[in-house]
Design an enzyme around this catalytic site. Structure first.
Site, short mmCIF file in Angstrom:
data_model
loop_
_atom_site.label_atom_id
_atom_site.label_comp_id
_atom_site.label_asym_id
_atom_site.label_seq_id
_atom_site.Cartn_x
_atom_site.Cartn_y
_atom_site.Cartn_z
N GLY A 10 -7.72 6.27 1.18
CA GLY A 10 -6.29 6.03 1.38
C GLY A 10 -5.44 6.88 0.44
O GLY A 10 -5.96 7.77 -0.26
N PHE A 11 -4.17 6.59 0.42
CA PHE A 11 -3.22 7.37 -0.39
C PHE A 11 -3.57 7.28 -1.88
O PHE A 11 -3.96 8.29 -2.50
CB PHE A 11 -1.80 6.85 -0.07
N THR A 35 -6.36 2.98 7.72
CA THR A 35 -5.23 3.85 7.36
C THR A 35 -5.69 5.05 6.53
O THR A 35 -4.94 5.99 6.35
CB THR A 35 -4.16 3.07 6.55
N ASP A 56 -16.53 -1.61 6.32
CA ASP A 56 -15.42 -2.57 6.25
C ASP A 56 -15.79 -3.65 5.25
O ASP A 56 -16.85 -4.28 5.39
CB ASP A 56 -15.20 -3.17 7.66
N LEU A 75 -9.28 -1.41 -3.66
CA LEU A 75 -8.00 -0.97 -3.09
C LEU A 75 -7.95 -1.18 -1.58
O LEU A 75 -6.96 -0.85 -0.94
CB LEU A 75 -7.79 0.53 -3.39
N TYR A 147 0.30 -10.16 4.14
CA TYR A 147 0.03 -9.28 3.00
C TYR A 147 0.33 -10.00 1.68
O TYR A 147 -0.53 -10.09 0.81
CB TYR A 147 0.89 -8.02 3.14
N LYS A 151 -2.53 -11.22 -0.75
CA LYS A 151 -2.73 -10.67 -2.11
C LYS A 151 -2.67 -11.75 -3.17
O LYS A 151 -3.29 -11.64 -4.23
CB LYS A 151 -1.65 -9.60 -2.38
N TYR A 161 -13.51 -16.44 -9.80
CA TYR A 161 -14.82 -15.82 -10.10
C TYR A 161 -14.94 -15.55 -11.60
O TYR A 161 -16.02 -15.65 -12.17
CB TYR A 161 -15.01 -14.52 -9.30
N ARG A 188 7.18 3.71 5.22
CA ARG A 188 7.69 3.44 3.89
C ARG A 188 8.88 4.37 3.62
O ARG A 188 8.96 5.47 4.17
CB ARG A 188 6.60 3.62 2.83
N1 LIG Z 1 1.27 2.32 -2.28
C1 LIG Z 1 1.93 1.35 -2.89
O1 LIG Z 1 3.13 1.49 -3.16
C2 LIG Z 1 1.23 0.07 -3.27
C3 LIG Z 1 1.98 -0.93 -3.92
C4 LIG Z 1 1.33 -2.11 -4.26
C5 LIG Z 1 -0.01 -2.31 -4.04
N2 LIG Z 1 -0.72 -1.30 -3.42
C6 LIG Z 1 -2.14 -1.58 -3.14
O2 LIG Z 1 -2.93 -0.44 -3.46
C7 LIG Z 1 -3.99 -0.32 -2.52
C8 LIG Z 1 -3.98 1.08 -1.90
O3 LIG Z 1 -2.74 1.28 -1.24
P1 LIG Z 1 -2.35 2.67 -0.52
O4 LIG Z 1 -0.90 2.84 -0.64
O5 LIG Z 1 -3.26 3.72 -0.98
O6 LIG Z 1 -2.64 2.26 0.99
P2 LIG Z 1 -3.52 2.99 2.09
O7 LIG Z 1 -3.30 2.23 3.37
O8 LIG Z 1 -3.28 4.44 2.10
O9 LIG Z 1 -4.99 2.73 1.55
C9 LIG Z 1 -5.73 1.58 1.83
C10 LIG Z 1 -7.13 2.03 2.19
O10 LIG Z 1 -7.94 0.88 2.45
C11 LIG Z 1 -8.69 1.10 3.64
N3 LIG Z 1 -8.97 -0.22 4.20
C12 LIG Z 1 -8.11 -1.12 4.74
N4 LIG Z 1 -8.76 -2.23 5.12
C13 LIG Z 1 -10.07 -2.04 4.81
C14 LIG Z 1 -11.24 -2.82 4.95
N5 LIG Z 1 -11.20 -4.04 5.50
N6 LIG Z 1 -12.43 -2.30 4.54
C15 LIG Z 1 -12.50 -1.05 4.00
N7 LIG Z 1 -11.41 -0.27 3.83
C16 LIG Z 1 -10.22 -0.76 4.23
C17 LIG Z 1 -7.79 1.96 4.50
O11 LIG Z 1 -8.47 2.64 5.54
C18 LIG Z 1 -7.18 2.88 3.45
O12 LIG Z 1 -7.99 4.00 3.22
C19 LIG Z 1 -3.82 -1.43 -1.49
O13 LIG Z 1 -4.66 -2.50 -1.81
C20 LIG Z 1 -2.38 -1.84 -1.66
O14 LIG Z 1 -2.17 -3.18 -1.33
C21 LIG Z 1 -0.13 -0.13 -3.02
#
Ligand SMILES: NC(=O)c1ccc[n+]([C@@H]2O[C@H](COP(=O)([O-])OP(=O)(O)OC[C@H]3O[C@@H](n4cnc5c(N)ncnc54)[C@H](O)[C@@H]3O)[C@@H](O)[C@H]2O)c1
Length: 312
Positions: A10-11, A35, A56, A75, A147, A151, A161, A188
Site C-alpha cells: 500500500g501507500f 488497494t 489476506d 498496516l 473503519y 480500528k 493480547y 482523499r
Molecule cells: N494514510 C493515512 O493517512 C492513514 C491515516 C491513519 C491510519 N492509516 C493506517 O495505515 C495503514 C496503511 O494505510 P495506507 O494509507 O497505506 O492505505 P493503503 O490502502 O494504501 O494500504 C493498505 C494496504 O493493506 C492491504 N490490505 C487491505 N486489507 C487487507 C487484508 N485483509 N489482508 C492483507 N492486506 C490487506 C491493501 O491491499 C493495501 O496494500 C492502514 O492500516 C491505515 O488504516 C493511514
C-alpha cells in the site's frame, strides 16, 4: 532482523518496506492487493532481502509464513473512505479477524507487533488538539463506523493480547498522511486536488472548506513508525503533523503549485466528516524523540511530481 509488513504494497507500507530494506533488514511484504499495487513495490523486487506473500490477513498467517519473524508492522486495512466503505464488512473483518490472526502469529513467533491505528478513533473530536487520553466521539452507526470502530476494536485486541499473553505490542495513531504512491482514485483530499488540478478539472471542496486537517509527509511518518517500534513504550502514541490548514487553503496552494487553470467548486459535506483534526504530539516528542521535519510546501511539491509522472 526479519520483519513482516502486512499491507506492505500500500501507500505507507511500500515506503516502510523501502526504509527497512535500506536499514539492512529482511522484509516480508504481505498483501491481498485490495488497494495495494505491484507497481508500488516493483523497484524492490530484485532485492534478495525482499519477499512478497500475497495473502489476506483474515486467513491465518502461520501456514504461509515459515520464517521466524522478529517484528510485525500491521498496516493491512483499506484506509480511505472510498475504499473502506466499498465493502464495510471486509473492513471490519480486517480489523477483527485479521488482527486476531496477526496477534496469534506474533504470539506463536514471539514477535514484537505494531498496530497502525488512526486519528479516526477520535471521531469528530470535542477537544482540540487531540491527546492520546481523549476517548473520542464516534458514531457507531454511520458509514465511517466500519473503519473507526474497527480500528478501536483492533486497539482493544492489541491491549488484551498484551495483558493476557504479555505480547510485546506497540500502538500508533496515525493522522492524515500524504506523499508519492497515494492512489489517485482514493478520494482523499490531497490526491483528489492534485489529480483534478493536473487535469485542469474543477477542484471539489466539500462544505465551505473551513474544516481543518494536519498533513504529515510519508517520509516523516515512516521514521515515526520505526522509532515507535524500536523503543519500550507500548502506546498509544499520536503520529502526525501539527501544522493545521483549512481545506480551502490546501486547494488554493495546490492550484498555485500545479499552475492549474482549475476552478474551485463547493459540494455538500459527507456524513460524519470531522470538522477539525490536529494531533497533540507531545508524547511522540518525549517517548520517540520524533517530530515531522518536512514542511507542506516541500512535501506537496514531491507529491505533485509523483502524480505528474504517474498520470502521464
Ligand atoms: N494514510 C493515512 O493517512 C492513514 C491515516 C491513519 C491510519 N492509516 C493506517 O495505515 C495503514 C496503511 O494505510 P495506507 O494509507 O497505506 O492505505 P493503503 O490502502 O494504501 O494500504 C493498505 C494496504 O493493506 C492491504 N490490505 C487491505 N486489507 C487487507 C487484508 N485483509 N489482508 C492483507 N492486506 C490487506 C491493501 O491491499 C493495501 O496494500 C492502514 O492500516 C491505515 O488504516 C493511514
Amino acid at each position: 532482523m526479519n520483519i513482516l509488513i502486512t499491507g506492505g504494497a500500500g501507500f505507507i507500507g511500500s515506503h516502510l518496506c523501502e526504509f527497512l530494506l535500506n536499514n539492512g533488514d529482511k522484509i516480508i511484504c504481505m498483501d491481498n492487493f485490495f488497494t495495494g499495487r505491484i507497481r508500488n513495490i516493483k523497484h524492490l523486487e530484485d532485492n534478495p532481502n525482499f519477499k512478497v506473500i500475497p495473502h489476506d490477513i483474515t486467513q491465518p498467517l502461520r501456514n504461509v509464513v515459515k520464517e521466524h519473524i522478529d517484528q510485525i508492522y500491521n498496516l493491512a486495512c483499506p484506509a480511505s473512505p472510498v475504499h473502506y466503505q466499498f465493502d464495510p464488512i471486509e473492513t471490519i473483518k480486517a480489523n477483527t479477524l485479521g488482527v486476531i490472526n496477526v496477534l496469534e502469529f506474533a504470539k506463536l513467533n514471539g514477535s514484537r507487533v505494531l498496530q497502525a491505528s488512526t486519528s479516526e478513533i477520535y471521531g469528530d473530536p470535542e477537544i482540540h488538539p487531540q491527546v492520546e487520553t481523549y476517548r473520542g466521539n464516534v458514531n457507531t452507526l454511520g458509514p465511517r463506523a466500519c473503519y473507526d470502530e474497527g480500528k478501536r476494536v483492533a486497539e482493544t485486541l492489541f491491549m488484551d493480547y498484551h495483558r493476557k499473553y504479555n505480547l510485546n505490542i506497540r500502538i500508533v495513531r496515525i493522522f492524515n498522511t500524504y506523499g508519492p504512491r497515494m492512489a489517485e482514485n482514493d478520494g482523499r483530499v490531497i490526491s483528489n486536488f492534485i489529480v483534478q488540478a493536473l487535469k485542469n478539472k474543477d477542484i471539489t471542496v466539500f462544505g465551505d472548506g473551513s474544516q481543518t486537517r494536519s498533513f504529515c509527509y510519508v517520509k516523516d511518518l515512516v521514521q515515526g513508525l520505526y522509532n515507535m517500534m524500536n523503543q519500550d513504550y507500548v502506546g498509544p502514541v499520536n503520529l502526525g503533523n501539527t501544522n493545521e490548514t483549512t481545506i480551502i487553503e490546501i486547494a488554493k496552494k495546490i492550484t498555485n503549485y500545479t499552475k492549474s487553470s482549475s476552478k474551485i467548486i463547493f459540494n455538500s459535506l459527507p456524513e460524519d466528516d470531522p470538522k477539525q483534526r490536529k494531533p497533540d504530539i507531545s508524547l511522540a516528542k518525549e517517548k520517540l524523540n520524533w517530530e515531522p521535519k518536512i514542511n507542506f510546501e516541500e512535501g506537496i511539491k514531491k507529491t505533485i511530481e509523483y502524480f505528474k509522472s504517474s498520470l502521464s
